[in-house]
Design a protein around this motif. Structure first.
Motif, mmCIF file in Angstrom:
data_model
loop_
_atom_site.group_PDB
_atom_site.id
_atom_site.type_symbol
_atom_site.label_atom_id
_atom_site.label_comp_id
_atom_site.label_asym_id
_atom_site.label_seq_id
_atom_site.Cartn_x
_atom_site.Cartn_y
_atom_site.Cartn_z
ATOM 1 N N HIS A 55 0.852 -1.190 0.000
ATOM 2 C CA HIS A 55 0.000 0.000 0.000
ATOM 3 C C HIS A 55 0.891 1.246 0.000
ATOM 4 C CE1 HIS A 55 -4.053 -1.768 0.825
ATOM 5 N NE2 HIS A 55 -3.284 -2.802 1.124
ATOM 6 N N ALA A 56 0.883 1.969 -1.107
ATOM 7 C CA ALA A 56 1.732 3.159 -1.227
ATOM 8 C C ALA A 56 1.378 4.217 -0.183
ATOM 9 C CB ALA A 56 1.590 3.748 -2.632
ATOM 10 N N GLU A 57 0.076 4.309 0.170
ATOM 11 C CA GLU A 57 -0.372 5.347 1.099
ATOM 12 C C GLU A 57 0.332 5.244 2.446
ATOM 13 O OE1 GLU A 57 -2.293 3.286 -0.524
ATOM 14 O OE2 GLU A 57 -3.381 4.546 -1.975
ATOM 15 N N VAL A 58 0.662 4.022 2.858
ATOM 16 C CA VAL A 58 1.326 3.824 4.146
ATOM 17 C C VAL A 58 2.696 4.489 4.137
ATOM 18 C CG1 VAL A 58 2.199 2.114 5.775
ATOM 19 C CG2 VAL A 58 0.082 1.682 4.546
ATOM 20 N N PHE A 59 3.440 4.287 3.057
ATOM 21 C CA PHE A 59 4.787 4.869 2.969
ATOM 22 C C PHE A 59 4.720 6.378 2.771
ATOM 23 C CE2 PHE A 59 5.491 0.411 1.926
ATOM 24 C CZ PHE A 59 6.574 0.133 2.737
ATOM 25 N N ILE A 60 3.702 6.864 2.089
ATOM 26 C CA ILE A 60 3.555 8.315 1.923
ATOM 27 C C ILE A 60 3.316 8.979 3.274
ATOM 28 C CG2 ILE A 60 2.056 10.132 0.975
ATOM 29 C CD1 ILE A 60 1.674 8.248 -1.454
ATOM 30 N N LEU A 61 2.407 8.385 4.081
ATOM 31 C CA LEU A 61 2.153 8.950 5.403
ATOM 32 C C LEU A 61 3.408 8.857 6.274
ATOM 33 C CD1 LEU A 61 0.204 10.231 7.394
ATOM 34 C CD2 LEU A 61 -0.614 7.940 7.990
ATOM 35 N N ALA A 62 4.136 7.761 6.170
ATOM 36 C CA ALA A 62 5.394 7.621 6.934
ATOM 37 C C ALA A 62 6.386 8.691 6.498
ATOM 38 C CB ALA A 62 5.977 6.229 6.729
ATOM 39 N N GLY A 63 6.447 8.943 5.181
ATOM 40 C CA GLY A 63 7.355 9.958 4.659
ATOM 41 C C GLY A 63 6.986 11.360 5.126
ATOM 42 N N LYS A 64 5.698 11.677 5.112
ATOM 43 C CA LYS A 64 5.238 12.997 5.570
ATOM 44 C C LYS A 64 5.546 13.192 7.050
ATOM 45 C CE LYS A 64 1.249 13.641 2.486
ATOM 46 N NZ LYS A 64 -0.225 13.765 2.480
ATOM 47 N N THR A 65 5.314 12.132 7.826
ATOM 48 C CA THR A 65 5.570 12.217 9.265
ATOM 49 C C THR A 65 7.054 12.416 9.538
ATOM 50 O OG1 THR A 65 3.692 10.732 9.620
ATOM 51 C CG2 THR A 65 5.153 11.089 11.485
ATOM 52 N N ALA A 66 7.904 11.722 8.779
ATOM 53 C CA ALA A 66 9.355 11.894 8.922
ATOM 54 C C ALA A 66 9.769 13.309 8.536
ATOM 55 C CB ALA A 66 10.084 10.872 8.054
ATOM 56 N N LEU A 67 9.159 13.824 7.464
ATOM 57 C CA LEU A 67 9.479 15.174 6.996
ATOM 58 C C LEU A 67 9.048 16.215 8.018
ATOM 59 C CD1 LEU A 67 10.848 16.314 4.510
ATOM 60 C CD2 LEU A 67 8.602 16.595 3.442
ATOM 61 N N ASP A 68 7.889 15.979 8.661
ATOM 62 C CA ASP A 68 7.452 16.893 9.723
ATOM 63 C C ASP A 68 8.496 16.973 10.831
ATOM 64 O OD1 ASP A 68 5.045 17.314 8.407
ATOM 65 O OD2 ASP A 68 3.951 15.801 9.560
ATOM 66 N N LYS A 81 11.637 16.655 10.328
ATOM 67 C CA LYS A 81 12.885 17.097 9.676
ATOM 68 C C LYS A 81 13.882 15.952 9.462
ATOM 69 C CE LYS A 81 12.379 21.753 11.597
ATOM 70 N NZ LYS A 81 11.538 22.151 10.454
ATOM 71 N N ASN A 82 13.372 14.741 9.350
ATOM 72 C CA ASN A 82 14.223 13.583 9.061
ATOM 73 C C ASN A 82 14.128 13.307 7.556
ATOM 74 O OD1 ASN A 82 15.515 11.110 8.835
ATOM 75 N ND2 ASN A 82 14.545 10.228 10.659
ATOM 76 N N THR A 83 14.920 14.031 6.785
ATOM 77 C CA THR A 83 14.823 13.945 5.327
ATOM 78 C C THR A 83 15.253 12.582 4.789
ATOM 79 O OG1 THR A 83 17.012 14.960 5.143
ATOM 80 C CG2 THR A 83 15.086 16.424 4.955
ATOM 81 N N VAL A 124 11.933 17.051 -0.573
ATOM 82 C CA VAL A 124 13.070 16.469 0.159
ATOM 83 C C VAL A 124 14.384 16.849 -0.519
ATOM 84 C CG1 VAL A 124 14.258 14.288 0.684
ATOM 85 C CG2 VAL A 124 11.824 14.544 1.205
ATOM 86 N N TYR A 125 14.432 16.688 -1.843
ATOM 87 C CA TYR A 125 15.678 16.996 -2.559
ATOM 88 C C TYR A 125 15.988 18.489 -2.520
ATOM 89 C CZ TYR A 125 15.797 12.189 -4.208
ATOM 90 O OH TYR A 125 15.865 10.823 -4.268
ATOM 91 N N ALA A 126 14.959 19.335 -2.462
ATOM 92 C CA ALA A 126 15.195 20.771 -2.333
ATOM 93 C C ALA A 126 15.817 21.087 -0.977
ATOM 94 C CB ALA A 126 13.881 21.529 -2.501
ATOM 95 N N LEU A 127 15.317 20.434 0.076
ATOM 96 C CA LEU A 127 15.880 20.646 1.417
ATOM 97 C C LEU A 127 17.326 20.174 1.482
ATOM 98 C CD1 LEU A 127 12.814 19.499 3.576
ATOM 99 C CD2 LEU A 127 13.742 21.827 3.421
ATOM 100 N N GLU A 128 17.641 19.149 0.680
ATOM 101 C CA GLU A 128 19.010 18.621 0.650
ATOM 102 C C GLU A 128 19.872 19.347 -0.394
ATOM 103 O OE1 GLU A 128 18.375 14.475 -0.134
ATOM 104 O OE2 GLU A 128 17.928 13.990 1.964
ATOM 105 N N GLU A 129 19.256 20.331 -1.082
ATOM 106 C CA GLU A 129 19.911 21.120 -2.135
ATOM 107 C C GLU A 129 20.401 20.248 -3.286
ATOM 108 O OE1 GLU A 129 22.790 23.839 -0.580
ATOM 109 O OE2 GLU A 129 21.374 24.707 0.864
ATOM 110 N N ASN A 130 19.674 19.162 -3.504
ATOM 111 C CA ASN A 130 19.912 18.308 -4.666
ATOM 112 C C ASN A 130 19.000 18.833 -5.768
ATOM 113 O OD1 ASN A 130 20.065 16.272 -6.592
ATOM 114 N ND2 ASN A 130 20.003 14.607 -5.084
ATOM 115 N N TRP A 131 19.391 19.955 -6.380
ATOM 116 C CA TRP A 131 18.474 20.754 -7.210
ATOM 117 C C TRP A 131 18.018 20.046 -8.481
ATOM 118 C CZ3 TRP A 131 16.724 23.943 -4.035
ATOM 119 C CH2 TRP A 131 17.526 24.587 -3.101
#
Length: 518
Positions: free
Chosen positions: A363-376, A378-380, A407-414
């Motif tokens: 289920h892709a939605e599970v990983f998306i929510l995990a990713g958003k929570t990590a981003l909140d 600041k764990n890029t 995520v890549y913008a925060l890491e300056e991976n433009w």
């Protein structure tokens, strides 16, 4: 002495006979009238009529005449009601228990005890999980456990079918429910011709397997009072995506059989699909009242509450679902995480989303929510990992693409940031087109103009949000490409972003900066 004893016994016998109650002429007349009424109701054979017939026959037992005839008619009615309750997901064994009592306390042909065994083996046709026992390993879910009994049932019902409606119904039910393991395969259409004017048989045939819309409609035309047929007609309409017709059919069944879990949950799901969330919650609550352990209703209610922003109520409902255990644990953890994140409780949200991963595989939605929570938090690195996993499952998931760009913008991976923002923009364009198709579907659905108007407003608001997300993807992608020195790519995205009012000024400034660098 012997003569005296014989005389005494004779007198005692005559006395006992004379003291047994006899029906009065008024009672006899009432009995005949009520019996005709009961038989008429039984012949109609819809659920409401059968309930009324049951009440008539129970009343007739108070009249001291023809008890054997009355009890047999009562028994037949109880068997039909027990089957109908199972067919409609009515979680009540009142009539089944009465059947057991009648058989244990009376003398009936052995076929009736076999009929009871058949009815007891049939499942409650519920939608989803109403209680643990529904999905436990019972005789129905493992029909091989019945292999010794089914041939006996089959032959017995076959002998009586054609001569008695109850046993004809039972014979058809055996073929419908256990046909795969029966050695003899019969043509059920032959019964349709033979019983063309018998609603009970037509009903059984029309719902054998997937509901037959044409047969159901013809049957309803002949017997409009047979309202449970509308439930199955609703199922046929829903399968074809005809939501308006499905809703109308379900409602007709609901008005006369409001205690059918199958009918109630169907309406709840219809309103959820139509995004009429308050109304869906009302029907989910009705389903929960009928079956407090109804997992599907609890989950549906929790999701609807979540979308309405009623996060604490959603969490309370999810706790009830979690406490029941065993089923929907992945969904429970996911929606707990979803609501906890919305409330800013990130630690608990992370805990629950990680648990959800153990259950909701693929289920892709599970990983998306995990990713958003990590981003909140600041764990890029964790965010990137989760969004990539989501794209492995669904390579064109708009949210995963957008947040990887972030995520890549925060890491300056433009370069990568621009690439994923660009892909997200195209993805949102397809999402917008899909919503426009939904609007076209609802406009020709047959719903009332007022309802269509509300639905279209909702979809237009969603389109508005998607347009803004697309413009945000374009602007942020242009900015990332600009920092990466890819000025032509940056210019194309900036020009697209400038078409949206919210980004017009910022995009115009960026366009000037790009032109200066070219």
């Amino acid at each position: 002495m012997k003569k005296t004893s014989l005389l005494a016994l004779t007198v005692l016998f005559l006395f006992s006979c004379s003291t047994q109650p006899k029906a009065t002429p008024e009672q006899m007349a009432s009995y005949e009238k009520k019996m005709r009424e009961g038989e008429s109701l039984t012949n109609k054979a819809d659920y409401t009529s059968l309930v009324e017939a049951y009440q008539v026959y129970e009343t007739l037992l108070s009249i001291p005449m023809n008890h054997r005839q009355t009890r047999e008619k009562l028994l037949k009615t109880c068997l039909l009601l027990s089957m109908r309750q199972k067919e409609l997901g009515i979680l009540d064994e009142t009539y089944l228990n009465r059947t057991r009592t009648l058989i244990e306390s009376g003398t009936f042909p052995p076929e009736y005890r076999l009929a009871l065994e058949i009815v007891e083996a049939l499942p409650f046709k519920v939608k989803g999980i109403t209680k643990d026992t529904i999905l436990d390993e019972d005789a129905y879910t493992q029909p091989e456990k019945l292999e010794d009994k089914i041939p006996l049932w089959y032959e017995s019902m076959k002998r009586r079918s054609g001569r008695d409606l109850l046993f004809t119904y039972l014979f058809l039910t055996l073929n419908c429910e256990f046909g795969k393991i029966l050695e003899e395969k019969i043509d059920l259409h032959a019964f349709r011709d033979s019983y063309a004017t018998t609603p009970l048989v037509l009903y059984r045939l029309s719902v054998c397997g997937f509901p037959d819309q044409e047969v159901l409609e013809n049957m309803i035309e002949k017997a409009p009072y047979f309202t449970e047929a509308y439930f199955h007609l609703g199922e046929a309409f829903l399968h074809e995506g005809k939501l308006s017709k499905a809703e109308k059919a379900y409602l007709k069944a609901f008005h006369t059989i409001p205690h059918s879990t199958a009918v109630v949950i169907s309406l709840a799901n219809i309103y959820f699909i139509l995004e009429e969330l308050e109304k869906s919650i009302s029907f989910y609550d009705k389903a929960i009242t009928l079956a407090p352990e109804y997992r599907d209703a609890l989950l549906g209610k929790a999701i609807a509450l979540s979308y309405l922003g009623r996060h604490e109520e959603a969490l309370d409902t999810l706790k009830k679902l979690y406490d029941l255990g065993k089923y929907f644990l992945g969904e429970t953890h996911y929606w707990q995480a979803w609501n906890l994140r919305e409330l800013g409780r990130l630690d608990k949200a992370r805990t629950n989303i990680e648990k959800a991963k153990n259950y909701l595989i693929g289920h892709a939605e599970v990983f998306i929510l995990a990713g958003k929570t990590a981003l909140d938090g600041k764990n890029t690195a964790a965010a990137e990992e989760n969004f990539k996993e989501a794209l492995k499952i669904h390579k064109e998931n708009c949210e995963a693409l957008f947040f990887l760009g972030k995520v890549y913008a925060l890491e300056e991976n433009w370069g990568n940031s621009g690439l994923f923002y660009d892909r997200a923009s195209q993805c949102y364009l397809y999402s917008e087109a899909a919503l426009n198709e939904k609007i076209k579907e609802i406009e020709t659905s047959g719903f009332s103009p007022e309802r269509i108007h509300i639905y279209v407003l909702t979809k237009n608001n969603q389109i508005k949000q998607i347009k803004e997300k697309r413009a945000s993807s374009d602007y942020n992608g242009a900015l990332s490409y600009f920092y990466a020195g890819r000025f032509e790519d940056a210019l194309g995205l900036a020009r697209r972003a400038a078409e949206h009012p919210a980004f017009k000024t910022k995009a115009a400034t960026l366009i000037e900066q790009i032109k200066e660098k070219r």
